[in-house]
Design a protein around this motif. Structure first.
Motif, PDB file in Angstrom:
ATOM      1  N   ASP A 127       0.838  -1.202   0.000  1.00 18.64           N
ATOM      2  CA  ASP A 127       0.000   0.000   0.000  1.00 18.64           C
ATOM      3  C   ASP A 127       0.875   1.255   0.000  1.00 18.64           C
ATOM      4  O   ASP A 127       0.566   2.247  -0.685  1.00 18.64           O
ATOM      5  CB  ASP A 127      -0.920   0.014   1.220  1.00 18.64           C
ATOM      6  CG  ASP A 127      -2.058  -0.986   1.104  1.00 18.64           C
ATOM      7  OD1 ASP A 127      -2.357  -1.424  -0.021  1.00 18.64           O
ATOM      8  OD2 ASP A 127      -2.636  -1.342   2.152  1.00 18.64           O
ATOM      9  N   LYS A 184       2.305   1.653  -3.466  1.00 19.57           N
ATOM     10  CA  LYS A 184       1.271   2.193  -4.356  1.00 19.57           C
ATOM     11  C   LYS A 184       1.109   3.679  -4.137  1.00 19.57           C
ATOM     12  O   LYS A 184       1.002   4.461  -5.089  1.00 19.57           O
ATOM     13  CB  LYS A 184      -0.067   1.488  -4.084  1.00 19.57           C
ATOM     14  CG  LYS A 184      -0.216   0.107  -4.672  1.00 19.57           C
ATOM     15  CD  LYS A 184      -1.620  -0.410  -4.355  1.00 19.57           C
ATOM     16  CE  LYS A 184      -1.844  -1.793  -4.909  1.00 19.57           C
ATOM     17  NZ  LYS A 184      -3.205  -2.304  -4.559  1.00 19.57           N
ATOM     18  N   ASN A 185       1.071   4.084  -2.863  1.00 16.71           N
ATOM     19  CA  ASN A 185       0.897   5.490  -2.530  1.00 16.71           C
ATOM     20  C   ASN A 185       2.010   6.348  -3.112  1.00 16.71           C
ATOM     21  O   ASN A 185       1.793   7.499  -3.505  1.00 16.71           O
ATOM     22  CB  ASN A 185       0.817   5.643  -1.012  1.00 16.71           C
ATOM     23  CG  ASN A 185       0.637   7.073  -0.559  1.00 16.71           C
ATOM     24  OD1 ASN A 185       1.576   7.723  -0.129  1.00 16.71           O
ATOM     25  ND2 ASN A 185      -0.597   7.571  -0.656  1.00 16.71           N
ATOM     26  N   ARG A 186       3.215   5.774  -3.200  1.00 18.56           N
ATOM     27  CA  ARG A 186       4.355   6.508  -3.761  1.00 18.56           C
ATOM     28  C   ARG A 186       4.454   6.340  -5.274  1.00 18.56           C
ATOM     29  O   ARG A 186       5.392   6.878  -5.887  1.00 18.56           O
ATOM     30  CB  ARG A 186       5.650   6.044  -3.093  1.00 18.56           C
ATOM     31  CG  ARG A 186       5.729   6.392  -1.614  1.00 18.56           C
ATOM     32  CD  ARG A 186       7.091   6.101  -1.047  1.00 18.56           C
ATOM     33  NE  ARG A 186       7.220   6.585   0.321  1.00 18.56           N
ATOM     34  CZ  ARG A 186       8.393   6.644   0.994  1.00 18.56           C
ATOM     35  NH1 ARG A 186       9.503   6.236   0.400  1.00 18.56           N
ATOM     36  NH2 ARG A 186       8.422   7.103   2.232  1.00 18.56           N
TER      37      ARG A 186
END
Length: 777
Positions: free
Chosen positions: A742, A745-747
């Motif tokens: 997660d 993904k956020n980065r």
């Protein structure tokens, strides 16, 4: 967990109305026996100066068991006749048998079919003869016909729209009887009657059916059937009888599983006072399948009404679903993103509950925590409640964060199996029976703590949220509110002896410890607990060897810890393949120690940095680590977090500013001994490193598939464990890998972008550097 005896309720004696006549008695009777008893009471208690013609009788439609539409013709006639009679609703209330000072239905009542508080004609006669105190004549709140008629004409309430005067009078009389009976039986039986019918009969419901049928291009009747089905699927149908039976079953089950249930009665009294003014929304943490049962029992024991509890539709299986629904659970589908009719029904149901101040409950995490820490909050239902409040369903909504904690839980074995890559067992009747059979006596105690309430009205005003700004879950006010709830849950989560003992054992998972060595490891943590007055279930006195040994032996009993009785001493260690189970208990309290652990890692970076501004380096590194862990822990906003880091530095070394300014970083770092970061933070960093290495290996390739990354992470994690590249088996966890993915993904690290190669490599270097800092410590 035996019930606390409650004082017997004083049964009021029905009195003839003090207001002058004429009178129109509105009788709600389930049959001829009740009707004759009510009529006999009227005749026996009619004052001498009241003529029979001034004490007329009409029957209300019988609503106690099922809704009957056909009114008594006399009711309409009397309402249209001349004069202004006093409307006096009456009913017979049947009380449960008195046991230990409380009239409540017990499990033994299951042997006799039917609700003893709503007996059939045969049982009515039997009770009247053998236990007449259980039959109570009740007179509801009275009103003049003229006043009721004015209210009917002036009412703009949706539920009153389209009703005749007769129907409106019957409804108000029935509500007066329900309120009177509730006062007699107690607020724990404050439940809605016929919520499904109440929703369907609203004028707005019919209007919505017409609009949705036009939008979908289908006949009105077809859309009506669909939306009425949604109402039946969602709405809870509370039954006081089932509430009592379920509570008795909970008491029996807890007596088998736990030795105590601990909470603060004064907190419950304060909540009861709040519930008299505003609807309450309880948002508990979710650790176990017992969670809802625990909160239900605590509220029941303290006279609060049963919550309307949101449950996943997966729990609506026979025969559990009907019992859950009748004890207060309403079921929601997991996915209904594009189903606008379903959304409308859910919104109207929430409006209905808030308008009538019925308490609500759901797990803000959505599902049970598989790691012991709070999961990221789910925003959907919270956003719906905020919308409902903004539509004017209530003057205010009070949100109650609730921390539920256990010394041990039976679910921990299944959680560890899932974290290792196993599949979650689907809910079914067989699953339920296996869980009941697995209950043992010695899981310790359960603990309920209530966080500081949040006024939704005040919160939205402080965040300057406009009425039309909350319909989008992306509005920052919603996640901020959810995170505030999570932080308040964490603040009151009690520290248990077992959580501290597992923290000590996991600090060096490959080594066995004696009781005394375990106590030594606990010393620094207990010092923090005492110095900062952190919430605890019981004080672990490091000089009290028996407390520590008892906690270790409890873990041995359930196989989490192994004991070896040596020639001179007994030693304990985490059992083989039980590191994830031990980590679960440790993780329930780890948030209390995360900030000093981050400060330690930041100080190591400052010691190695070739810069003069060591204080700035510590702050910058702390924020960088905070950003890495943002999918694992709930942090306060950045400015407040920086203040927390400075507090930690000052708490350990009052001269930290001078020492950092003079380059003596090692003096500040030494003040933190014994170091907490390896035990508190390393398991999460090691798991992130596994994912980062996999991403770096794909640095020159295209987009990365998250599902494949999860599978590869488990394989590489086990490899690294065998190679000694990660410190503990608890880092090989699907739950931890999911959080790391997660974060990636956020980065944007899984996407294809021109500069992604450098970013993926930088991510891996950052994690490798942190692992090196643990080795330094």
């Amino acid at each position: 967990m035996a019930e606390t005896p409650a004082p017997a309720v004083e049964i009021p004696v029905a009195q003839w109305p003090l207001e002058p006549g004429p009178y129109l008695f509105l009788l709600e009777a389930t049959g001829s026996f009740e009707r004759r008893r009510l009529e006999a009471w009227i005749e026996a208690n009619r004052p001498d100066d009241v003529a029979p013609r001034d004490a007329q009788i009409a029957l209300l439609p019988q609503n106690r068991r099922r809704r009957h539409r056909r009114p008594d013709p006399r009711l309409e006639a009397f309402l249209l006749a001349e004069g202004d009679p006093l409307l006096v609703p009456m009913r017979v209330v049947w009380l449960a048998e008195e046991r230990d000072g409380r009239r409540a239905v017990g499990l033994n009542d299951l042997l006799i079919p039917g609700d003893p508080r709503d007996p059939n004609a045969l049982r009515q006669r039997l009770i009247a003869q053998t236990d007449p105190e259980r039959m109570v004549i009740m007179v509801g709140a009275t009103a003049r016909r003229s006043a009721v008629r004015r209210n009917w004409l002036a009412s703009e309430e949706d539920e009153a729209a389209g009703r005749s005067l007769v129907e409106y009078v019957a409804l108000r009389a029935w509500l007066a009887l329900e309120r009177g009976e509730r006062r007699l039986r107690g607020s724990r039986y404050k439940v809605p009657k016929f919520p499904r019918e109440s929703l369907i009969e609203q004028a707005s419901f019919g209007k919505a059916i017409a609009e949705f049928s036009q939008q979908a291009g289908i006949p009105y009747q077809q859309m009506a059937l669909k939306m009425r089905y949604y109402v039946r699927e969602i709405a809870a149908t509370h039954s006081p009888y089932v509430i009592d039976l379920v509570t008795g079953a909970i008491n029996w089950l807890f007596d088998k599983a736990y030795v105590g249930l601990h909470y603060d009665k004064e907190e419950l009294e304060a909540l009861y006072a709040l519930s008299q003014q505003y609807p309450l929304v309880f948002l508990p943490s979710h650790k176990s399948n017992f969670d809802h049962l625990v909160l239900h029992f605590v509220l029941y024991q303290n006279g609060l009404p049963a919550n309307h509890t949101a449950g996943g539709i997966n729990m609506n299986f026979f025969p559990v679903g009907p019992f859950l629904r009748r004890s207060g659970v309403f079921f929601i589908r997991r996915e209904f993103k594009d189903n606008e009719p379903y959304k409308f029904v859910l919104r109207r149901y929430l409006d209905y509950l808030l308008e009538r101040r019925f308490p609500m409950e759901w797990f803000v995490e959505g599902g049970r925590s598989r790691s012991g820490k709070l999961r990221a909050p789910r925003l959907g239902l919270l956003a719906y409640v905020v919308e409902s409040f903004q539509r004017g369903s209530a003057d205010d909504v009070i949100i109650i964060p609730v921390a539920l904690a256990y010394d041990q839980i039976q679910d921990v074995g299944s959680y560890a199996a899932e974290a290792s890559g196993g599949k979650k067992e689907s809910e079914s009747f067989g699953w339920l029976l296996r869980n009941i059979r697995s209950v043992q006596r010695r899981y310790g105690s359960a603990h309920v703590r209530f966080g500081a309430p949040i006024s939704l009205r005040t919160y939205l005003a402080e965040h300057d949220v406009a009425a039309d700004a909350v319909h989008d879950q992306r509005n920052p006010a919603i996640p901020k509110l959810a995170f505030e709830v999570a932080n308040r849950i964490n603040e009151v989560t009690p520290i248990t002896p077992i959580s501290l003992v597992t923290l000590a054992l996991l600090a060096d998972p490959d080594r066995s410890l004696t009781v005394e060595e375990t106590m030594d490891r606990l010393g620094p943590y207990l010092d923090i607990v005492a110095r900062r007055d952190l919430p605890v279930t019981e004080r672990l006195d490091i000089s009290n060897r028996a407390d520590v040994k008892d906690a270790l032996d409890e873990l041995v009993l359930h196989g989490v810890v192994s004991r070896h009785d040596g020639a001179t001493e007994t030693v304990y260690r985490i059992s083989e393949n039980q590191h994830l189970a031990a980590a679960y208990y440790r993780n329930t309290i780890i948030h209390f120690f995360i900030t000093p652990a981050i400060a330690e890692l930041a100080l190591v970076a400052a010691a190695d940095a070739g810069t003069v501004d060591h204080a700035g380096t510590v702050i910058a590194e702390s924020l960088a680590i905070r950003d890495l862990l943002k999918f694992e822990f709930f942090f306060v906003p950045s400015d407040e977090f920086v203040d927390q880091i400075r507090f930690e530095l000052a708490d350990h070394d009052p001269e930290w500013r001078n020492h950092l300014a003079s380059g003596e970083v090692h003096k500040v770092l030494e003040a933190f001994r014994p170091f907490q970061a390896p035990a508190v933070v390393r398991p999460f960093i090691d798991a992130m490193r596994v994912v980062a290495d996999l991403i770096e290996a794909e640095a020159f390739h295209g987009a990365i598939d998250a599902d494949q990354l999860r599978k590869d992470a488990l394989a590489l994690g086990n490899q690294y464990l065998l190679q000694g590249k990660i410190a503990s088996a608890e880092s090989v966890s699907k739950v931890l890998f999911d959080s790391a993915i997660d974060l990636a993904k956020n980065r944007g690290l899984l996407d294809l972008a021109p500069d992604m190669v450098d970013q993926r490599k930088a991510f891996a270097r950052q994690l490798t550097d942190l692992v090196t800092r643990f080795e330094r410590l």
